[in-house]
Scaffold this motif. Structure first.
Motif, PDB file in Angstrom:
ATOM      1  N   VAL A  94     -74.442 103.062-117.301  1.00  0.00           N
ATOM      2  CA  VAL A  94     -73.804 102.758-116.011  1.00  0.00           C
ATOM      3  C   VAL A  94     -74.391 103.644-114.926  1.00  0.00           C
ATOM      4  N   ARG A  95     -74.732 103.015-113.822  1.00  0.00           N
ATOM      5  CA  ARG A  95     -75.283 103.738-112.676  1.00  0.00           C
ATOM      6  C   ARG A  95     -74.416 103.440-111.460  1.00  0.00           C
ATOM      7  N   ASP A 121     -77.051 109.965-106.992  1.00  0.00           N
ATOM      8  CA  ASP A 121     -77.051 108.987-108.080  1.00  0.00           C
ATOM      9  C   ASP A 121     -76.250 109.547-109.234  1.00  0.00           C
ATOM     10  N   HIS A 180     -75.135 108.744-113.318  1.00  0.00           N
ATOM     11  CA  HIS A 180     -75.449 107.969-114.512  1.00  0.00           C
ATOM     12  C   HIS A 180     -74.444 108.321-115.597  1.00  0.00           C
ATOM     13  N   LEU A 232     -73.675  99.905-110.097  1.00  0.00           N
ATOM     14  CA  LEU A 232     -74.901  99.230-109.679  1.00  0.00           C
ATOM     15  C   LEU A 232     -75.555  98.544-110.864  1.00  0.00           C
ATOM     16  N   SER A 233     -75.430  99.127-112.043  1.00  0.00           N
ATOM     17  CA  SER A 233     -75.999  98.552-113.252  1.00  0.00           C
ATOM     18  C   SER A 233     -75.273  99.119-114.463  1.00  0.00           C
ATOM     19  N   GLY A 234     -75.537  98.544-115.612  1.00  0.00           N
ATOM     20  CA  GLY A 234     -74.941  99.008-116.857  1.00  0.00           C
ATOM     21  C   GLY A 234     -73.773  98.147-117.293  1.00  0.00           C
ATOM     22  N   ASP A 235     -73.249  98.450-118.458  1.00  0.00           N
ATOM     23  CA  ASP A 235     -72.147  97.688-119.046  1.00  0.00           C
ATOM     24  C   ASP A 235     -70.911  98.564-119.190  1.00  0.00           C
ATOM     25  N   ARG A 295     -66.887  94.614-116.216  1.00  0.00           N
ATOM     26  CA  ARG A 295     -67.531  94.711-114.900  1.00  0.00           C
ATOM     27  C   ARG A 295     -67.031  93.596-114.004  1.00  0.00           C
TER      28      ARG A 295
END
Length: 67
Positions: free
Chosen positions: A3-4, A11, A13, A48-51, A60
């Motif tokens: 996850v970001r 940033d 993470h 922004l991204s990831g699960d 999400r």
């Protein structure tokens, strides 16, 4: 997993897995991302991204009050 999230100039993470039936304590200094992690899991923030999965269900984009 992976996850970001981004604040204005930082940033973040996250990569975490907790086995079913286990307890977890999130500790760290101020500004380390504890509240951000919990807000992402609860759905108050969007990564922004990831699960983000709870008991195998992709969370999400679900509203915080969603089942």
């Amino acid at each position: 997993k992976g996850v970001r999230f981004r604040y204005e100039d930082m940033d973040m993470h996250f990569d975490l897995e907790v086995a079913a039936g286990r307890f977890l304590a999130v500790i760290g200094p101020s500004g380390a991302g504890k509240s951000t992690l919990l807000n992402l899991i609860a759905g108050f923030e969007l990564p922004l991204s990831g699960d983000i999965r709870l008991m195998g269900t992709d969370c999400r984009g679900l509203a915080p009050a969603a089942d």
